[in-house]
Design an enzyme around this catalytic site. Sequence first.
Site, PDB file in Angstrom:
ATOM      1  N   TRP A   1       4.115 -14.656  76.912  1.00  0.00           N
ATOM      2  CA  TRP A   1       4.757 -15.522  77.485  1.00  0.00           C
ATOM      3  C   TRP A   1       6.384 -15.269  77.280  1.00  0.00           C
ATOM      4  O   TRP A   1       7.245 -15.498  78.331  1.00  0.00           O
ATOM      5  CB  TRP A   1       4.612 -17.026  77.021  1.00  0.00           C
TER       6      TRP A   1
ATOM      7  N   ASP B   1      11.001 -21.955  74.504  1.00  0.00           N
ATOM      8  CA  ASP B   1       9.801 -22.439  75.428  1.00  0.00           C
ATOM      9  C   ASP B   1       8.850 -22.856  74.245  1.00  0.00           C
ATOM     10  O   ASP B   1       8.065 -22.021  73.668  1.00  0.00           O
ATOM     11  CB  ASP B   1       9.179 -21.183  75.972  1.00  0.00           C
TER      12      ASP B   1
ATOM     13  N   LYS C   1      -0.796 -28.280  77.482  1.00  0.00           N
ATOM     14  CA  LYS C   1      -1.452 -27.886  76.339  1.00  0.00           C
ATOM     15  C   LYS C   1      -1.425 -29.229  75.487  1.00  0.00           C
ATOM     16  O   LYS C   1      -2.321 -29.551  74.980  1.00  0.00           O
ATOM     17  CB  LYS C   1      -0.521 -26.774  75.535  1.00  0.00           C
TER      18      LYS C   1
END
Length: 361
Positions: free
Chosen positions: A102, A173, A197
Site C-alpha cells: 500500500w 495512511d 476496514k
Amino acid sequence: MTKTYNFCAGPAMLPEPVMRQAQAELIDWQGMGRSVMEISHRSKEYIALAKTAEQDLRDLMAIPDNYKVIFSQGGGRGQFAAVPMNLRQKGQRADFLLSGSWSKGAIQEAEKFLPTKVVADLEIRDGLHVVPNISPNMMSANSAYFHYCSNETVDGIEINTIPDSGDVPLVADMSSNILSQPIDVSKFGIIYAGAQKNIGPSGLAVVIVREDLLDFAMPHTPSFMHYKTMAEYDSMYNTPPTYSWYLAGLVFKWLKEQGGVSAIALENAKKAELLYRCIDNSDFYINKVHPNFRSKMNVTFHLPSPDLDAVFLQGAEQAGLTALRGHRSVGGMRASIYNAMPIAGVKTLVEYMQEFTRRNK
Ligand SMILES: *Cc1c(COP(=O)(O)O)cnc(C)c1O
C-alpha cells in the site's frame, strides 16, 4: 444460516449489532417514514447525524481542536492523490517509507503530482521483514511531507512506533488500523483512512488534517478533494456518501459502547496473540514478519506447501471461516481481524488450524 466468521481484508465485516440496527431502521429512520439514504444531506436530521458522527470520532481518537475532520469520497486511493495535491505548494518533493504494497501504491500515485523520494525501505533480517527506524535527518531538504502506511494490509506488517520526521509534516495512511489502538493525533499533519476496514462501508474516507496544512493545494485540485473547501463546507461541498457516513456513525457508537479505543486495543492484542501463538507453536504455518512488526489486524501466514492452500481454504469454508485467501500478490493466507471480529471467531480459526495441522503434517 450457519455461523460464519468473515476474515475478509476489505470490505470487512461490520459489528453485528450495527448491522441489526441498520436493518431495523432501513426503511423508516427516526420515524420519518423514509430511509436515512432517502433524505437530504442538508436536512436538520442528517446534519445532526453527521455532526454526531464527527464528534464521536473526535472523542474516540482524542482529536485536538486544531484538526479538521473530513468525510470524503474516493476511499483510500482517493487520498493517495488528494494528499500530494493538497500539499503540493508546501515543498519541492515528498518523502516516503516503502514498507509494502500500500505504501508503494501511495508513492506511485504521488509521483504524478510531485517528485518523490523513498527515504527508507523494508529490510529482511534473518529471513524476517523489518521496518527501519525513521529519523529527521533522513528527510529531504524542502520536503513537503513524509508519508507512511501504519499497517500494510496485504503484507501483514504494522508500524507501532510513530516515525519521527522532525519538522516535515507526518502523513499516515491508517486505512487498516485506524481506531484499533490509541494514537497521539498531535504527532501527525494528516491521517487518512478508507472506511471499509475499521470504520464502515467502502466509498468513504476519513481525513484528519491539521489546520495549518489546509492552504498548500495545487491550483487544479478538484474542489471535492480540496481539504480547505471540504472543511469550509463541513464535508458537504457536494453530496457526501450519506449512507456510509450513517453506518460509520453507528460503528463509532458501537466502539464507544465497547469502552473505546483503549478497550478494543486489549481485545485486538488478545486476538492477534492467539493467532501468532498458533502459528509459532505449529512447526507447520510460517509467518515472515519480525515480531515487532506483526500486524494485529491482518495476520498473514503460509502453509508448508502452496499445494495445500486449496484444501485448507475449502475446509475452512466448511467450518464457517470465510475469506482467508491471502492477497494474490503474496499468496498464502490472511486472517483479517479488525475491531468487529469477535474473539470467538479467532478461537474457531485456531482450532481449525490445529486440526488441519494434525491431518496434514
Ligand atoms: C484498503 C486500503 C487502501 C485502499 O482503499 P480503497 O478504498 O480501495 O481506495 C489504501 N491503503 C490501505 C492501507 C488499505 O488497506
